[in-house]
Scaffold this motif. Sequence first.
Motif, PDB file in Angstrom:
ATOM      1  N   ILE A 328      39.121  -9.725  45.192  1.00 23.45           N
ATOM      2  CA  ILE A 328      38.762 -10.898  44.384  1.00 23.45           C
ATOM      3  C   ILE A 328      39.762 -12.020  44.590  1.00 23.45           C
ATOM      4  O   ILE A 328      39.392 -13.190  44.702  1.00 23.45           O
ATOM      5  CB  ILE A 328      38.686 -10.507  42.895  1.00 23.45           C
ATOM      6  N   TRP A 329      41.049 -11.679  44.686  1.00 22.91           N
ATOM      7  CA  TRP A 329      42.091 -12.707  44.745  1.00 22.91           C
ATOM      8  C   TRP A 329      42.124 -13.444  46.082  1.00 22.91           C
ATOM      9  O   TRP A 329      42.403 -14.644  46.125  1.00 22.91           O
ATOM     10  CB  TRP A 329      43.466 -12.091  44.479  1.00 22.91           C
ATOM     11  N   VAL A 330      41.881 -12.741  47.190  1.00 23.53           N
ATOM     12  CA  VAL A 330      42.143 -13.345  48.500  1.00 23.53           C
ATOM     13  C   VAL A 330      41.298 -14.593  48.744  1.00 23.53           C
ATOM     14  O   VAL A 330      41.741 -15.510  49.454  1.00 23.53           O
ATOM     15  CB  VAL A 330      41.916 -12.332  49.647  1.00 23.53           C
ATOM     16  N   TYR A 331      40.133 -14.694  48.160  1.00 25.25           N
ATOM     17  CA  TYR A 331      39.269 -15.843  48.429  1.00 25.25           C
ATOM     18  C   TYR A 331      39.769 -17.121  47.748  1.00 25.25           C
ATOM     19  O   TYR A 331      40.029 -18.119  48.436  1.00 25.25           O
ATOM     20  CB  TYR A 331      37.822 -15.522  48.045  1.00 25.25           C
ATOM     21  N   PRO A 332      39.953 -17.146  46.427  1.00 24.77           N
ATOM     22  CA  PRO A 332      40.535 -18.366  45.822  1.00 24.77           C
ATOM     23  C   PRO A 332      41.971 -18.584  46.258  1.00 24.77           C
ATOM     24  O   PRO A 332      42.425 -19.731  46.398  1.00 24.77           O
ATOM     25  CB  PRO A 332      40.428 -18.108  44.315  1.00 24.77           C
ATOM     26  N   GLY A 333      42.734 -17.489  46.489  1.00 22.42           N
ATOM     27  CA  GLY A 333      44.110 -17.634  46.948  1.00 22.42           C
ATOM     28  C   GLY A 333      44.189 -18.293  48.307  1.00 22.42           C
ATOM     29  O   GLY A 333      45.051 -19.144  48.562  1.00 22.42           O
ATOM     30  N   ALA A 334      43.268 -17.919  49.209  1.00 20.34           N
ATOM     31  CA  ALA A 334      43.250 -18.527  50.539  1.00 20.34           C
ATOM     32  C   ALA A 334      42.882 -20.002  50.461  1.00 20.34           C
ATOM     33  O   ALA A 334      43.437 -20.832  51.195  1.00 20.34           O
ATOM     34  CB  ALA A 334      42.268 -17.783  51.438  1.00 20.34           C
ATOM     35  N   TYR A 335      41.937 -20.331  49.586  1.00 25.53           N
ATOM     36  CA  TYR A 335      41.552 -21.742  49.457  1.00 25.53           C
ATOM     37  C   TYR A 335      42.707 -22.574  48.907  1.00 25.53           C
ATOM     38  O   TYR A 335      42.977 -23.679  49.404  1.00 25.53           O
ATOM     39  CB  TYR A 335      40.337 -21.879  48.549  1.00 25.53           C
ATOM     40  N   LEU A 336      43.405 -22.044  47.909  1.00 20.71           N
ATOM     41  CA  LEU A 336      44.553 -22.766  47.356  1.00 20.71           C
ATOM     42  C   LEU A 336      45.650 -22.919  48.413  1.00 20.71           C
ATOM     43  O   LEU A 336      46.278 -23.985  48.528  1.00 20.71           O
ATOM     44  CB  LEU A 336      45.081 -22.020  46.131  1.00 20.71           C
ATOM     45  N   SER A 337      45.893 -21.864  49.192  1.00 25.81           N
ATOM     46  CA  SER A 337      46.872 -21.960  50.286  1.00 25.81           C
ATOM     47  C   SER A 337      46.461 -23.021  51.291  1.00 25.81           C
ATOM     48  O   SER A 337      47.295 -23.804  51.775  1.00 25.81           O
ATOM     49  CB  SER A 337      47.000 -20.600  50.997  1.00 25.81           C
ATOM     50  N   TYR A 338      45.177 -23.043  51.608  1.00 22.34           N
ATOM     51  CA  TYR A 338      44.649 -24.025  52.558  1.00 22.34           C
ATOM     52  C   TYR A 338      44.905 -25.448  52.064  1.00 22.34           C
ATOM     53  O   TYR A 338      45.371 -26.313  52.823  1.00 22.34           O
ATOM     54  CB  TYR A 338      43.155 -23.782  52.746  1.00 22.34           C
ATOM     55  N   VAL A 339      44.646 -25.711  50.783  1.00 19.97           N
ATOM     56  CA  VAL A 339      44.852 -27.055  50.217  1.00 19.97           C
ATOM     57  C   VAL A 339      46.332 -27.432  50.267  1.00 19.97           C
ATOM     58  O   VAL A 339      46.697 -28.549  50.673  1.00 19.97           O
ATOM     59  CB  VAL A 339      44.327 -27.110  48.770  1.00 19.97           C
ATOM     60  N   ILE A 340      47.210 -26.511  49.880  1.00 22.30           N
ATOM     61  CA  ILE A 340      48.645 -26.794  49.872  1.00 22.30           C
ATOM     62  C   ILE A 340      49.155 -27.028  51.287  1.00 22.30           C
ATOM     63  O   ILE A 340      49.923 -27.974  51.546  1.00 22.30           O
ATOM     64  CB  ILE A 340      49.414 -25.644  49.193  1.00 22.30           C
ATOM     65  N   ARG A 341      48.748 -26.184  52.212  1.00 24.27           N
ATOM     66  CA  ARG A 341      49.235 -26.311  53.584  1.00 24.27           C
ATOM     67  C   ARG A 341      48.752 -27.610  54.230  1.00 24.27           C
ATOM     68  O   ARG A 341      49.482 -28.245  54.986  1.00 24.27           O
ATOM     69  CB  ARG A 341      48.794 -25.107  54.418  1.00 24.27           C
ATOM     70  N   ARG A 342      47.534 -28.012  53.942  1.00 26.02           N
ATOM     71  CA  ARG A 342      46.986 -29.252  54.531  1.00 26.02           C
ATOM     72  C   ARG A 342      47.574 -30.490  53.891  1.00 26.02           C
ATOM     73  O   ARG A 342      47.970 -31.432  54.598  1.00 26.02           O
ATOM     74  CB  ARG A 342      45.467 -29.258  54.368  1.00 26.02           C
ATOM     75  N   ARG A 343      47.655 -30.509  52.555  1.00 27.16           N
ATOM     76  CA  ARG A 343      48.027 -31.748  51.858  1.00 27.16           C
ATOM     77  C   ARG A 343      49.529 -31.894  51.641  1.00 27.16           C
ATOM     78  O   ARG A 343      50.044 -33.002  51.690  1.00 27.16           O
ATOM     79  CB  ARG A 343      47.306 -31.807  50.510  1.00 27.16           C
ATOM     80  N   VAL A 344      50.222 -30.790  51.403  1.00 28.81           N
ATOM     81  CA  VAL A 344      51.655 -30.869  51.127  1.00 28.81           C
ATOM     82  C   VAL A 344      52.478 -30.716  52.398  1.00 28.81           C
ATOM     83  O   VAL A 344      53.374 -31.513  52.674  1.00 28.81           O
ATOM     84  CB  VAL A 344      52.070 -29.805  50.085  1.00 28.81           C
ATOM     85  N   PHE A 345      52.170 -29.693  53.189  1.00 28.16           N
ATOM     86  CA  PHE A 345      52.961 -29.409  54.387  1.00 28.16           C
ATOM     87  C   PHE A 345      52.359 -30.006  55.657  1.00 28.16           C
ATOM     88  O   PHE A 345      52.938 -29.841  56.743  1.00 28.16           O
ATOM     89  CB  PHE A 345      53.128 -27.898  54.557  1.00 28.16           C
ATOM     90  N   LYS A 346      51.213 -30.668  55.536  1.00 28.04           N
ATOM     91  CA  LYS A 346      50.572 -31.350  56.663  1.00 28.04           C
ATOM     92  C   LYS A 346      50.306 -30.414  57.839  1.00 28.04           C
ATOM     93  O   LYS A 346      50.382 -30.815  59.008  1.00 28.04           O
ATOM     94  CB  LYS A 346      51.438 -32.533  57.132  1.00 28.04           C
TER      95      LYS A 346
END
Length: 539
Positions: A328-346
Amino acid sequence: MSDLVLHEGVRQAETIFFLLLLLIIGFGALARRLEIAYPIVLVVAGVLISFIPGLPKFTLNPDIVFLMLLPPLLFHAAWQTSWREFHYNIVSILMLAIGLVIFTVLGVALASLSLFTLFTWRTGIVLGAIVAPTDALAATSIARRVGLSGRATHVLEGESLVNDATGLLALELGLAIVLGGHTPTVAQASMHFVWLTVAGIGTGVAVAWVVRQCEKFLDDGPIEITLSLVTPYVAYFVAEEVGASGVLAVVACGLYFGRHSSEFFSHGVRLQAVAVWKALDFVLNGLAFVLIGLQLPTVLAGLHHYGTGVLFAYASGFSALVIALRLIWVYPGAYLSYVIRRRVFKQQEQLPSLKALFIVGWTGMRGVVSLAAAMSLPELMSDGRQFAARDLIIFLTFSTILVTLVLQGFSLPPLIRLLGFNKKSEPDHEEHEARRLMIAAALAHLTEREKRHSDDPEMTRLLRKMKRRQQSRLILLRAQADVNAKPFSHARFRELSREILRIERSTAIALRNEGKINDILLRRLENELDLSQSRIDAD
C-alpha cells in the motif's frame, strides 16, 4: 570443579559452532546448486532441523546479533554500496526507510487492536517497530541473482541499510510507552531522532577518518585487514556510548570506506580484503539465517495455551498484514518521492511504473534483526507484572520472517521475469565507456613515453609492444560493443584465455609433482594465474 564446568561449557560451544558451520557449508552449497538464494535455504533447513528429536535448543541471544553479527554485516553491505547511487536516490531511500517504517508501525498498532485480544495500541507499536525493518541481504541477493534493474536494487540496498536504525528507534520509543508508561511528545521524539541520526553519522565518519589516517602508516596486508575487521565494532560501540545510533555509525563508516578505500589500500591488500570480507559475510549471514530457523522450538515454548489453528490464523493473517502495508505504501510513497526529486532536487526522473513499484513492494523480506529485537523484549513490566504479549510478539515476528523469506523469496525471481524486469542481457554502457577511456589514457601515456625515449631502442620496442597489447584490448572492447559485427569475438577470446591458463596451471603443478619446482614457487605462480583469471572473468 568450576574449571571442569567451564571446560565442558567451552567444549559444548565449540561443538555447536562447528555443527552450525557444517550446516552453513552444506546447505549453502545446496542453495548454489539449486540456484536459490541461500538465506531461504538456510532458514528452511534450520526449521526442519529443529524438529529432530533430542536436539538441544539453540536460543538466540540478542546480544550476539546486535553486538557481534550486525556491525560487520552492515559495514560490509555499506562498503559495497555505491555512494553515488545512495546519494542520488536518498529521497526514495528515506521514503522507505523512514516513511514506510512509520506507516508500518502505525498500521500494525491500529490493526492489532482488532486482531489480538492481548494487544493494546501501545503493544502494537512495539510489534510494528520490530517487524518494520527489512533484511539487508535477502531481497538484494535475490534481486541481483535475477538481474533486477539497477535503480530498484540501489534503492532496496539503501533502504535496508537505514531502516534498521529507524525501526530500533521506534522500538525504543514503544518500549518506553509500554514498560515505563511514559509517552514522549512529538518534540521529544524528534529531538531524540535528530541526535541519534546526526551523532551516529558523525561518529561513523570520525572513526572512518581516524582509520584512514592510520592506514597511511601501514603497509601490511594482515594488519590492515584486521584493522578493517575491528572498525565496525569501534564505530558501533563508540556511537552507543554517546547515546547515538550504532547502526547509522556503522553504515556511515562503511560508506566512507567504500568511497575512499581505493585511496589507502594497495592492490594486494584490496585483493586479500575482498576475499576475507566475502567469506566472513557469508559465514555471519549463514549463522544468522540458520539460527532463525532453529528458534522454532523456543518460539513455540510459551504458546501452549493457543491452539494450532489459532496460531496458524495469527501467523498468516499478520504476515499478510505486513506484506499489504508495504504494498500500500510504495505507490503514494513513490509519487511523493517523484515530486520531491523533480521539484526540489531537480532530478529528471520518471515516475516508476506500477509493475516496478509492485516489485519493490514485494521485496520486504524480514531477517535476524527483527527476531533479535523481539527476543530482547523484557519478560516483566516496570511495575513487576508479566509482559503477557511477549511470547505472542516473538511468534508473530518469527512467522513474518519465515513467510516473507520463503513466500516472497521463492516467488520474487519468477515474478521479476514475468513482469519483464530481468536486465542481465542488457549491455552496461557505463562500464564499456569507462574501460574505453582507461585504455585510451594508457595509450596516450605510452605514446608520450615513446616520444621521450625515441633515442632508446630497447625502451622503444617495449613501449610499442605494450601499445599493441592495449590496442588489442581496445579492438576487443569495440567488438564486444558492436554485437552485429562480431557477436562471439569476446566470448571466444575469454574461452581461449581460460584454456591457456588451465594449461599453464596444469604444467606448473606437473613441474611441482616432478620435483622440478617447490611448493612455494608453485603458489607464487598460481597467484599470478589466479589474478589473470580474475581479470578475464571480470571482462
